[in-house]
Design an enzyme around this catalytic site. Structure first.
Site, PDB file in Angstrom:
ATOM      1  N   PHE A  64       0.815  -1.230   0.000  1.00 22.86           N
ATOM      2  CA  PHE A  64       0.000   0.000   0.000  1.00 22.86           C
ATOM      3  C   PHE A  64       0.844   1.273   0.000  1.00 22.86           C
ATOM      4  O   PHE A  64       0.346   2.348  -0.316  1.00 22.86           O
ATOM      5  CB  PHE A  64      -0.980  -0.011   1.181  1.00 22.86           C
ATOM      6  CG  PHE A  64      -0.477   0.662   2.430  1.00 22.86           C
ATOM      7  CD1 PHE A  64       0.364  -0.005   3.298  1.00 22.86           C
ATOM      8  CD2 PHE A  64      -0.850   1.951   2.744  1.00 22.86           C
ATOM      9  CE1 PHE A  64       0.823   0.615   4.450  1.00 22.86           C
ATOM     10  CE2 PHE A  64      -0.394   2.580   3.900  1.00 22.86           C
ATOM     11  CZ  PHE A  64       0.450   1.906   4.745  1.00 22.86           C
ATOM     12  N   LYS A  65       2.131   1.155   0.332  1.00 24.11           N
ATOM     13  CA  LYS A  65       3.004   2.327   0.318  1.00 24.11           C
ATOM     14  C   LYS A  65       3.036   2.986  -1.070  1.00 24.11           C
ATOM     15  O   LYS A  65       3.324   4.173  -1.191  1.00 24.11           O
ATOM     16  CB  LYS A  65       4.425   1.951   0.719  1.00 24.11           C
ATOM     17  CG  LYS A  65       4.572   1.206   2.039  1.00 24.11           C
ATOM     18  CD  LYS A  65       4.208   2.055   3.230  1.00 24.11           C
ATOM     19  CE  LYS A  65       4.724   1.502   4.552  1.00 24.11           C
ATOM     20  NZ  LYS A  65       4.092   0.247   4.976  1.00 24.11           N
ATOM     21  N   ASP A  66       2.760   2.200  -2.111  1.00 22.59           N
ATOM     22  CA  ASP A  66       2.768   2.744  -3.470  1.00 22.59           C
ATOM     23  C   ASP A  66       1.743   3.862  -3.652  1.00 22.59           C
ATOM     24  O   ASP A  66       1.932   4.754  -4.474  1.00 22.59           O
ATOM     25  CB  ASP A  66       2.451   1.641  -4.486  1.00 22.59           C
ATOM     26  CG  ASP A  66       3.635   0.695  -4.701  1.00 22.59           C
ATOM     27  OD1 ASP A  66       4.786   1.156  -4.623  1.00 22.59           O
ATOM     28  OD2 ASP A  66       3.391  -0.494  -4.948  1.00 22.59           O
ATOM     29  N   THR A  86       8.125   0.485   2.544  1.00 23.72           N
ATOM     30  CA  THR A  86       8.329   1.888   2.183  1.00 23.72           C
ATOM     31  C   THR A  86       9.567   2.042   1.313  1.00 23.72           C
ATOM     32  O   THR A  86       9.566   2.773   0.321  1.00 23.72           O
ATOM     33  CB  THR A  86       8.514   2.763   3.444  1.00 23.72           C
ATOM     34  OG1 THR A  86       7.300   2.748   4.172  1.00 23.72           O
ATOM     35  CG2 THR A  86       8.851   4.191   3.090  1.00 23.72           C
TER      36      THR A  86
END
Ligand SMILES: *Cc1c(COP(=O)(O)O)cnc(C)c1O
Length: 494
Positions: free
Chosen positions: A109-111, A144
């Site tokens: 989900f860091k994208d 991250t």
């Protein structure tokens, strides 16, 4: 919009300055002076695509940024996701949804934030008037780092340096980072766990001598960690987006409240959910899910944050964190925005490893937050049970959230709509997921991925298949005390 520091000792900044700097000069975190109200926009959002929803949410804070530029940056960032959808909502059962945030370039989900941050940072620095080269320093618990490297690689005027705990990431995560391409990137392992790594990087940020030495090289530092508001603000958008999807599919009526379940480490993801609520999103409970490193479960239970505890290495390594940096923003809000009190508590955390909030603050938090945790066995069981029940393959982080959702439902008999925020592809952790589903050990990540595919028929992402052919480029391990030296030497490289 103006931003102030949680510790109250630096002057207010606009969004451009806040994002460009990453952290306030007094060591505090930037928070918006107020929360824009988007409750009237929910119906409009139902008809928008993800990029337009994101531009609307982000633009409501970043008022100095050019609206057209921001919109096209969102289109570009979210066009990199599979099928052009950054946050698809998958229905598993009546009133139960999985918000899949892992279809981007690095499968976590860091994208969502890091595909956009390079634009937010460069545009912000231009508005703020930064002439120097920007050096991004990032401590990562696994996801991250790779997402930031992909976002910033070969960008003009920026260098990026990533530090990860030598023994604290999965094989797939390590390989993703060590094989990173790009002229302006550097990846280093730091011996110890994530907290050691994060502490060393935070120290580098705060070091005035280092700052001066870097300035001489024509370099200023910034952060791609979720202490940077530029990391948080894109995350607020998917809370709105999932709600808009439920509205447009007729799953909920306008104004109906929903619950979000969030697998939590540094408290960035779930804090974005809290900000969404403050902006008028109809949220009932935010359910904070932890693994064995359950410092947050204890905090929401007792009001005492106690980091002096055993650190566990788990199969959900991106949540193996004892110091949740973004909690500072939450306790700032619940203290009635008392910056002196917030600073005092953060000093206690630094010096003694523990602080407490008042009964009254805790009570107010509990109105909104529920927290629970699970151990490794329960996590494995949740993966296999969820697969048996729904044919859904959850990664270990998502499984921790699924586990907390069931505990919450059991305890409160609440059948409001639940949205589980899914943060990583199961193929980032194939050995653990394969073991959970079959009881069979396969230490080789690529073989495990292959067997997992054979077992579930869930397709292996292209990113994993192409990783297999790459050779590691960065293999150096340093100690925490050498982080600053490494920063200076990378900065000086032309
Ligand atoms: C970073 C991460 C988390 C934790 O998110 P926070 O914002 O740090 O709370 C959970 N799951 C995965 C897969 C992650 O990469």
């Amino acid at each position: 919009m103006q931003f102030i520091s949680t510790r109250g000792k630096s002057s207010a900044a606009n969004a451009a300055e806040a994002i460009s700097k990453g952290i306030a000069d007094d060591g505090g975190l930037f928070v918006p002076v107020s929360f824009p109200d988007l409750s009237e926009k929910l119906a409009d959002m139902a008809d928008m695509n993800y990029a337009d929803r994101a531009a609307l949410v982000i633009g409501s804070f970043l008022t100095e940024y050019d609206k057209r530029e921001l919109s096209s940056a969102c289109v570009k960032a979210y066009g990199q996701f599979e099928d052009g959808d950054a946050a698809p909502l998958v229905k598993t059962d009546d009133g139960m949804f999985i918000l899949e945030l892992f279809h981007g370039p690095t499968l976590a989900f860091k994208d969502i934030a890091l595909t956009l941050l390079p634009y937010l940072l460069r545009a912000g620095s231009d508005i703020y008037g930064v002439k120097e080269e920007i050096l991004i320093l990032t401590a990562t618990s696994g996801d991250t780092g790779k997402a930031a490297l992909e976002g910033f690689k070969d960008r003009e005027g920026v260098k990026i340096m990533v530090f990860y705990p030598s023994e604290g990431v999965s094989d797939m995560q390590k390989l993703q980072m060590s094989t990173q391409e790009g002229k302006n990137v550097r990846v280093l392992a730091v011996s110890g766990n994530f907290d050691d790594c994060q502490t060393a990087v935070k120290k580098a940020f705060a070091d005035a001598e280092l700052k001066a030495a870097l300035k001489k090289e024509g370099v200023v530092t910034s952060s791609a960690n979720s202490i940077n508001f530029g990391r948080l603000v894109p995350q607020i958008a998917y809370y709105f987006s999932s709600y808009a999807d439920l509205l447009s599919s007729g799953e909920i009526a306008a104004g109906e409240k929903v619950n979000f379940v969030v697998p939590t480490g540094n408290f960035g993801n779930i804090l974005a959910g809290y900000y969404a609520k403050r902006m008028g999103l109809p949220v009932n409970k935010l359910i904070c899910a932890s693994n064995s490193n359950n410092v947050l479960t204890e905090f929401f239970g007792t009001g005492t944050y106690n980091a002096r505890r055993k650190f566990y290495k788990t199969m959900s390594p991106s949540m193996d964190i004892l110091i949740s940096s973004n909690l500072e923003r939450l306790i700032f809000e619940f203290s009635g925005r008392d910056s002196e009190l917030t600073e005092k508590r953060m000093a206690e955390l630094r010096e003694k490893g523990v602080y407490s909030v008042s009964e009254q603050e805790l009570g107010a938090m509990k109105e909104i937050f529920y927290a629970d945790c699970c151990g490794e066995e329960e996590c494995l069981d949740s993966i296999s049970e969820f697969f048996e029940e729904y044919g859904y393959v959850a990664d270990p982080h998502t499984a921790v959230a699924v586990n907390a959702m069931y505990k919450y439902k059991e305890r409160y008999k609440d059948d409001r709509c639940c949205i589980v925020v899914s943060t990583a592809s199961p193929y980032k952790f194939p050995s653990s997921v394969y073991f959970a589903l079959t009881g069979k050990e396969e230490a080789d990540a690529f073989r495990a991925a292959d067997m997992l595919y054979k077992h579930t028929a869930y397709p292996v992402p292209q990113q994993i298949l192409s990783l297999k052919k790459k050779t590691p480029r960065f293999t150096e391990v340093i100690s925490g005390k050498d982080v600053e030296k490494a920063v200076l030497s990378f900065a000086a490289e032309k």
